[in-house]
Write a protein that holds these residues in place. Structure first.
Motif, PDB file in Angstrom:
ATOM      1  N   GLN A 103       0.846  -1.198   0.000  1.00  0.00           N
ATOM      2  CA  GLN A 103       0.000   0.000   0.000  1.00  0.00           C
ATOM      3  C   GLN A 103       0.878   1.243   0.000  1.00  0.00           C
ATOM      4  O   GLN A 103       0.736   2.096  -0.861  1.00  0.00           O
ATOM      5  CB  GLN A 103      -0.911  -0.031   1.243  1.00  0.00           C
ATOM      6  CG  GLN A 103      -2.018   1.012   1.292  1.00  0.00           C
ATOM      7  CD  GLN A 103      -1.566   2.438   1.604  1.00  0.00           C
ATOM      8  OE1 GLN A 103      -1.931   3.374   0.861  1.00  0.00           O
ATOM      9  NE2 GLN A 103      -0.773   2.611   2.642  1.00  0.00           N
ATOM     10  N   ASN A 129      -0.200   1.844  -3.749  1.00  0.00           N
ATOM     11  CA  ASN A 129      -1.165   2.946  -3.757  1.00  0.00           C
ATOM     12  C   ASN A 129      -0.485   4.292  -3.907  1.00  0.00           C
ATOM     13  O   ASN A 129      -1.148   5.299  -4.100  1.00  0.00           O
ATOM     14  CB  ASN A 129      -1.960   2.907  -2.439  1.00  0.00           C
ATOM     15  CG  ASN A 129      -3.358   3.472  -2.572  1.00  0.00           C
ATOM     16  OD1 ASN A 129      -3.904   3.553  -3.684  1.00  0.00           O
ATOM     17  ND2 ASN A 129      -3.930   3.870  -1.456  1.00  0.00           N
ATOM     18  N   SER A 155      -5.472  -1.579   7.241  1.00  0.00           N
ATOM     19  CA  SER A 155      -5.682  -1.495   5.799  1.00  0.00           C
ATOM     20  C   SER A 155      -6.980  -2.189   5.403  1.00  0.00           C
ATOM     21  O   SER A 155      -7.253  -3.311   5.833  1.00  0.00           O
ATOM     22  CB  SER A 155      -4.487  -2.148   5.102  1.00  0.00           C
ATOM     23  OG  SER A 155      -4.627  -2.045   3.704  1.00  0.00           O
ATOM     24  N   ALA A 158      -7.126  -0.841   0.446  1.00  0.00           N
ATOM     25  CA  ALA A 158      -5.916  -1.203  -0.300  1.00  0.00           C
ATOM     26  C   ALA A 158      -5.878  -2.716  -0.525  1.00  0.00           C
ATOM     27  O   ALA A 158      -5.413  -3.186  -1.569  1.00  0.00           O
ATOM     28  CB  ALA A 158      -4.658  -0.738   0.438  1.00  0.00           C
TER      29      ALA A 158
END
Ligand code: F6R
Length: 359
Positions: A103, A129, A155, A158
């Protein structure tokens, strides 16, 4: 900003249907053909084994990804914890391709592996990300998750974005290799079903809040069990619940419990059971009976086609390989409510940081 939300975690759970639509729009054309940089598709298709490296929730997304790449790209996959792989490389195949799932794109454990991959001049892709992040800059290729900023430490969006982007890449590689399973799979339609299914589940969040109040308010521990891809989701569901609610939770392959861990089942121990796998649905029902007869309080999350009126959460019907995208939503919500109902700071669990830049 959080807007009307008390915590980012719930906002980010709610954003997931939109993230699925966004990924579908950006990574699939109007005919459902994947839109992925040709060099990436060629490099993966040319490999004889994919190595997926990651940590935490991203590692759990990699476990789901393994199923996608083996099914749709017809390439064997090894999934590794970056922290272990970094200092104990397995014997590699002749033409390995490395995928880093992160992520933040900054995880130190993954950076250690990528450094060695680069020293060996091997090809790599970071799926992240964060554009311009370290793991993105240092890998050969990058694909972006397009999930929007993730603020809550735990998370959520993600994870689902990582699974969806891996599905896109797996299909692209499979089509290039002429794999029938890839060509026949209508990913665009399936992602639309997933987005709709996720929306139904987030709209039904009050039911999950009730389950959290009934089963998780006082418990010391809990278990998640499942088979096939549900085993991978069980690991992630357990991580979510333990990290934000501090309830000691473990995820297990459903049949493994009876090989030892069932000794921990007491009266009222919550066992959250996931059922999406047609090959093992009946067997997992058998595992439910085993723990119930030892006093467990079973919470079931079951795909519509296998569900009955006693199941707690009915999961909308989507393709088995994409089912983790919907199954994880009530698991994320259960973690959220277990934490919030205890009055904890859902977005900032103790001892944790959003990106872990030390080994
Ligand atoms: C759990 C969580 C962590 C991260 C892990 C990897 O909710 O957020 O387990 O998944 O630290 O982080 P990234 O994906 O940024 O490499």
């Amino acid at each position: 900003s959080k807007g009307t939300y008390e915590f980012y975690m719930l906002k980010e759970i709610d954003e997931q249907p939109g993230v699925m639509r966004h990924i579908s729009q950006d990574y699939l054309d109007e005919n459902g053909k994947p839109v992925v940089e040709q060099d990436i598709v060629d490099a993966v298709a040319d490999s004889d084994r994919i190595y997926i490296l990651a940590a935490g929730t991203s590692y759990h997304a990699g476990l789901v990804g393994k199923n996608l790449f083996e099914k749709f790209s017809d390439i064997p996959v090894e999934v590794g914890l970056a922290s272990e792989f970094g200092y104990h490389f397995p014997k590699l195949s002749k033409k390995p391709f490395f995928i880093f799932l992160s992520q933040s794109g900054e995880t130190a454990d993954s950076r250690v592996v990528l450094k060695q991959v680069n020293e060996r001049h091997l090809p790599s892709l970071t799926i992240t990300n964060v554009q311009g992040s370290t793991l993105s800059r240092e890998a050969t290729y990058t694909m972006l998750l397009k999930a929007g900023p993730e603020i809550a430490v735990a998370s959520t969006k993600a994870y689902t974005a990582q699974i969806a982007v891996q599905a896109v890449l797996a299909k692209a590689v499979g089509e290039k290799k002429n794999v029938a399973d890839a060509k026949e799979f209508d990913l665009k339609h399936q992602l639309a079903l997933v987005a709709e299914g996720m929306q139904q589940l987030v709209d039904g969040k009050e039911k999950v809040d009730e389950l959290a109040k009934k089963y998780l308010a006082k418990t010391r521990n809990a278990f998640y069990i499942g088979r096939g891809v549900d085993y991978a989701v069980a690991l992630e569901g357990a991580l979510k619940l333990k990290e934000v609610s501090y309830i000691e939770t473990e995820g297990f392959a459903a049949a493994e419990l009876k090989h030892g861990t069932i000794a921990l089942i007491e009266k009222g121990t919550p066992v959250i059971t996931l059922i999406n796998d047609p090959a093992t649905a009946d067997l997992t029902r058998g595992n439910i009976r085993e723990v119930e007869s030892r006093g467990a309080s079973v919470i079931t999350m079951v795909a519509k086609q296998f569900a009955n009126e006693n199941d707690d959460i009915v999961l909308p019907e989507v393709d088995y390989y994409l089912s983790p995208l919907v199954t994880i939503v009530p698991a994320q919500l259960l973690a959220y409510y277990a934490s919030k109902n205890k009055g904890l700071d859902v977005d900032k669990p103790r001892n944790l940081a959003k990106s872990v830049t030390v080994e």
